[in-house]
Design an enzyme around this catalytic site. Structure first.
Site, PDB file in Angstrom:
ATOM      1  N   GLN A  82       0.826  -1.205   0.000  1.00  0.00           N
ATOM      2  CA  GLN A  82       0.000   0.000   0.000  1.00  0.00           C
ATOM      3  C   GLN A  82       0.863   1.259   0.000  1.00  0.00           C
ATOM      4  OE1 GLN A  82      -2.474  -0.517   3.509  1.00  0.00           O
ATOM      5  NE2 GLN A  82      -4.117  -1.376   2.282  1.00  0.00           N
ATOM      6  N   HIS A 139      -7.582   8.902   5.799  1.00  0.00           N
ATOM      7  CA  HIS A 139      -6.798   7.834   5.173  1.00  0.00           C
ATOM      8  C   HIS A 139      -6.719   8.144   3.682  1.00  0.00           C
ATOM      9  CE1 HIS A 139      -8.002   4.949   8.578  1.00  0.00           C
ATOM     10  NE2 HIS A 139      -8.810   5.985   8.726  1.00  0.00           N
TER      11      HIS A 139
END
Length: 584
Positions: A327, A464
């Site tokens: 990620q 996020h």
């Protein structure tokens, strides 16, 4: 952006075709047990437990023929709401339908039948009014495969018959043409041909291994993202790959996804650890490690790291669905007043990054505001007032961007709504890539604080964000989008030096070394192959530039430049070629 009315029509057509498929299956095997037959993104399927030998692919033509004859009968779809008793009585010998009925009753939803000719199925709808609305030439049965009931490998294996369907024959043919092109661009095929990644039975399924070329691409992506976001104040952090499960119990992930985590236990420790499936809870602990004032906010933590999820083996697919997921993660801790400015900055990073790939344009980008499903409030953490506030913030921001957007219920994270970037690839397929998630929940659960200007303690908001998202999935998308012919900055090998004969090998190595020092990813092909073979190999590998050197180039200290995209560019000095490359 999709046309909602067209999508609704297609959904009804596809759902109706699933019922016609069920009729055909029962005609093939009257004792067959039907389970579910929903519409899908491009078609439909029906999962069936056949009591006699299941049909094979060669039977699909006969199934299609039967379905077309049913379409031409102009059959209607009539809804009937029935009692639980009647439903159970009708499907008394079918345990799958009885299980569905149990779920409907538990949800306190109405039970409905749909009648089509002499056929009746348990179904919520919707459907066309009549099969006369379906073009008999606009669908095709495409596959027969195994599928576990409810997708659980502990359940019985069923037979899934799948199909595709559109409003017209022309749309079907266009789709089939794109499918053929997609096969040629399949990232699993190209990944092997271009030597980008591999899988090993000894390592395990869903755990890709990246070669030097594939790794060069990953590093180029990371470098591009970091170069864009670093001026905006992002700070890199680093966290371990395992954690006590207490961390995820605190965040709420354990309750929601505990069965999807890899458990780890050491020989000398009685503590149960897990492989991290996400990074946000760890980053909260870095934030919490020192006192924060309003003057310190926003705090922006960034990290490129792997997470691990125990995906079902049947769902693994090349790089698209893996168990080790890299990620490009970042988490911003800020005040409520700073939310809009921070999200605008994230959007600017996404725009710059996808513009560098020529994937960002007015025609190719739209936003999806993913919110709660109001029918299943138990899936989400936090109170309704907080969710209403978070969703309203994202909807207002989506409107301010000027980018087309739509609201999608049920796609939110369990801790907050999302702003997802949908981009269109070369085949016209929409992909969700970058994402922004607004989280009021986890900062509260972890007791995060900052000191406000009036001296009181307040809770920050957590944003996020991912730009590429999963690097593995992102690579699968762009390998297929570019068909392996990547932009110069992303190409695993940016140039190759091709000496005509062994006489120029030393000069070819000198050219390669000069360019390598300037961070050009370059290879020198000094083998005994003919120039023609070298050029063919360079084109096969889709290398952006081939630098041919013969005695003429050697004597003049130049290279003859052949561009993958623009053909012959003539002789250039190393400095001229390098200047052109650094401007890309």
């Amino acid at each position: 952006m999709k046309d909602p009315e067209k999508e609704a029509r297609l959904s009804h057509i596809r759902h109706s075709l699933a019922h016609l498929l069920a009729i055909t299956a029962k005609d093939y095997d009257p004792e067959a047990r039907l389970t579910i037959g929903p519409p899908t993104r491009n078609g439909f399927y029906y999962d069936i437990e056949f009591q006699k030998e299941a049909p094979s692919k060669k039977d699909l033509k006969n199934f299609e023929k039967k379905m077309r004859s049913l379409i031409r009968e102009g059959l209607g779809f009539k809804r009937e709401e029935v009692s639980e008793e009647k439903a159970r009585d009708f499907f008394g010998k079918n345990p799958y339908k009885l299980e569905i009925i149990n779920g409907i009753v538990a949800e306190k939803q109405p039970i409905s039948f749909y009648h089509t000719g002499n056929f009746t199925d348990l179904c919520r709808g919707g459907h066309v009014e009549s099969t006369a609305e379906i073009s008999p030439e606009a669908f095709k049965l495409t596959d027969i495969s195994g599928a576990y009931w409810r997708g659980d490998e502990k359940n019985p294996m069923l037979t899934r018959i799948s199909g595709i369907a559109f409003e017209s024959k022309e749309e079907l043919e266009d789709f089939l043409t794109l499918q053929e092109e997609a096969k040629k661009r399949d990232h699993r095929k190209l990944g092997k041909e271009l030597d980008l990644f591999t899988f090993s039975d000894l390592v395990g399924p869903g755990l890709p291994l990246f070669t030097p070329k594939g790794t060069a691409m990953r590093e180029a992506i990371v470098e591009k993202i970091q170069s864009i976001q670093k001026p905006l104040g992002y700070q890199n952090v680093c966290i371990p790959h395992i954690t006590k499960n207490d961390l995820y119990k605190k965040s709420g992930h354990w309750e929601k996804f505990g069965d999807e985590l890899f458990k780890v236990k050491g020989g000398s420790s009685n503590t149960e650890f897990v492989m991290k499936p996400m990074n946000c809870p760890h980053h909260t602990q870095i934030y919490a490690s020192s006192p924060k004032s309003y003057r310190d906010l926003p705090v922006r933590y960034a990290e490129i790291t792997m997470v691990y999820r125990d995906e079902q083996a049947g769902e693994l697919l090349g790089l698209s669905r893996v168990r080790s997921i890299t990620q490009d993660d970042a988490h911003i801790f800020c005040t409520e007043d700073q939310i809009e400015d921070e999200i605008k900055k994230i959007i600017s990073v996404a725009k710059d990054f996808y513009t560098s790939l020529e994937l960002w344009s007015e025609e190719s980008v739209f936003l999806s505001v993913s919110v709660r499903d109001p029918k299943t409030p138990e899936k989400y953490l936090g109170d309704e007032k907080t969710w209403d506030q978070a969703e309203m913030i994202l909807e207002n921001l989506a409107e301010k961007t000027g980018i087309p957007w739509e609201k999608v219920e049920g796609e939110a994270a369990f801790y907050g709504p999302k702003l997802d970037f949908m981009l269109k690839d070369a085949l016209g397929r929409d992909w969700q890539l970058a994402t922004i998630q607004l989280d009021f929940v986890q900062p509260v659960r972890f007791g995060l604080e900052y000191t406000a200007s009036d001296g009181t303690k307040k809770t920050p908001v957590m944003i996020h964000r991912a730009i590429a998202g999963s690097l593995e999935r992102f690579l699968s998308v762009i390998i297929e989008h570019f068909a392996g012919a990547f932009p110069f900055w992303l190409a695993p090998v940016q140039a190759a030096v091709l000496p005509i004969s062994g006489e120029q090998n030393e000069y070819a190595e000198k050219v390669a070394e000069e360019l390598r020092v300037k961070n050009i990813r370059i290879e020198s092909w000094t083998g005994n192959d003919s120039l023609g073979k070298k050029i063919r190999e360079g084109k096969k590998q889709k290398i952006p530039y081939l630098l041919v050197v013969g005695n003429k180039e050697k004597d003049s200290e130049t290279v003859s430049v052949e561009s993958r995209d623009n053909g012959a560019l003539g002789n250039q000095t190393i400095e001229e070629f390098l200047k052109a490359m650094t401007e890309k």
